[in-house]
Design an enzyme around this catalytic site. Sequence first.
Site, PDB file in Angstrom:
ATOM      1  N   LYS A 106      22.514  -2.530 -14.493  1.00  0.00           N
ATOM      2  CA  LYS A 106      22.353  -3.275 -13.578  1.00  0.00           C
ATOM      3  C   LYS A 106      21.457  -4.433 -13.452  1.00  0.00           C
ATOM      4  CE  LYS A 106      26.018   0.165 -11.376  1.00  0.00           C
ATOM      5  NZ  LYS A 106      26.180   1.471 -10.080  1.00  0.00           N
ATOM      6  N   LYS A 191      22.690  -5.309  -5.023  1.00  0.00           N
ATOM      7  CA  LYS A 191      22.538  -4.314  -4.290  1.00  0.00           C
ATOM      8  C   LYS A 191      21.778  -3.363  -4.960  1.00  0.00           C
ATOM      9  CE  LYS A 191      23.728  -0.160  -7.709  1.00  0.00           C
ATOM     10  NZ  LYS A 191      22.770   0.906  -7.700  1.00  0.00           N
ATOM     11  N   ASP A 244      28.888   0.673  -3.512  1.00  0.00           N
ATOM     12  CA  ASP A 244      27.676   0.970  -3.775  1.00  0.00           C
ATOM     13  C   ASP A 244      26.719   0.589  -3.591  1.00  0.00           C
ATOM     14  OD1 ASP A 244      25.933   1.297  -6.877  1.00  0.00           O
ATOM     15  OD2 ASP A 244      26.691  -0.384  -8.025  1.00  0.00           O
ATOM     16  N   THR A 248      22.488   3.443  -2.445  1.00  0.00           N
ATOM     17  CA  THR A 248      22.010   2.653  -3.281  1.00  0.00           C
ATOM     18  C   THR A 248      21.267   2.573  -1.882  1.00  0.00           C
ATOM     19  OG1 THR A 248      22.689   1.740  -5.230  1.00  0.00           O
ATOM     20  CG2 THR A 248      20.480   0.972  -4.009  1.00  0.00           C
ATOM     21  N   GLU A 281      15.739  -1.328 -11.347  1.00  0.00           N
ATOM     22  CA  GLU A 281      16.493  -2.238 -11.861  1.00  0.00           C
ATOM     23  C   GLU A 281      16.075  -3.628 -11.016  1.00  0.00           C
ATOM     24  OE1 GLU A 281      16.938  -3.366 -14.740  1.00  0.00           O
ATOM     25  OE2 GLU A 281      17.882  -1.655 -15.796  1.00  0.00           O
TER      26      GLU A 281
END
Length: 333
Positions: A106, A191, A244, A248, A281
């Site tokens: 991602k 996200k 998502d 998160t 990430e």
Amino acid sequence: MTRCAVFGTGSWGTAFAMVLADAGCEVTLWGRRWELVDAIHTTHVNPDYLPDVPLPASIRATLDPSLALVGADFAVLAVPSQTLRENLAAWASLIEPQTVLVSLMKGIELGTAKRMSEVIAEVAKVAPERVAVVSGPNLAREIANRQPAASVVACTDEAVAKRLQAACHTPYFRPYTNTDVIGCELGGAVKNVIGLAVGMADGMGLGDNTKATLITRGLAETTRLGLALGADPYTFAGLAGMGDLVATCSSPLSRNHTFGTNLGRGMSLAETIAATRQTAEGVKSCESVLDLARRSGVDMPIVEAVVDVVHNGRPTQEALRALMSRSAKSERH
């Protein structure tokens, strides 16, 4: 029997390997460190990332990418997004013609602003119909504990998406199919950045109004970018978008939320990186997401504020004040 190679022995790669094995697939997990690969292969436990989770005995682990890829129907890529190009270049010649490449990553690539599926297609020289993505609320620890979760498997070829769906459908993991690869990837990448912002708000001691504002306006920014790039807006209302994003931004298991919380508490970037064992990430991808937005002519003020804090050293309080003092607009914008 469906054969799957999973590249990456982190928590999400390991958890997804478990899902595939539980769904009846023959699974080989590739890793680069001998001691970890040996532990997974012989004790059926990943001691570094999921030490208390027994893995199915059918999962094999290897250091040899060619052994993992031989006869594979699916090659699942679960390496950090910014290392994908280099890693895949080393494996590309080993990939067989029938193998579908599946991204669990991602992120957006730094420098090129390309989505992971674009990098895969370019490096492996495969058609888009041979590239799929898995996205949604995928907190690895919960999935490894076999708690009920749903996700999205996306491919431009719906038949391929359905094959992947069948390969990872278990009593606790329910995958839905989608052909909107662009939307699913953007939802997963952005996200992480919004998760950093919400974590910062938590670290600063701010309340639910602030967090709800960041989540919903973050979704608006994601949707604007998606529309500019040809995504289906409905994707962002589903598991790969809002689902998502909520996971998160609200879970202490989220690496990006935790990273942002530490920044909001006043830790420096170096201190926060030192305290984080796994890849968050959004830390690197916030720059590439902003780059992609600017190339697309899309305004993403929350993403811009995160970049200012994470990479330009702007204090979180100052970044928040700048966001709140922006000129008022209609909620449609």
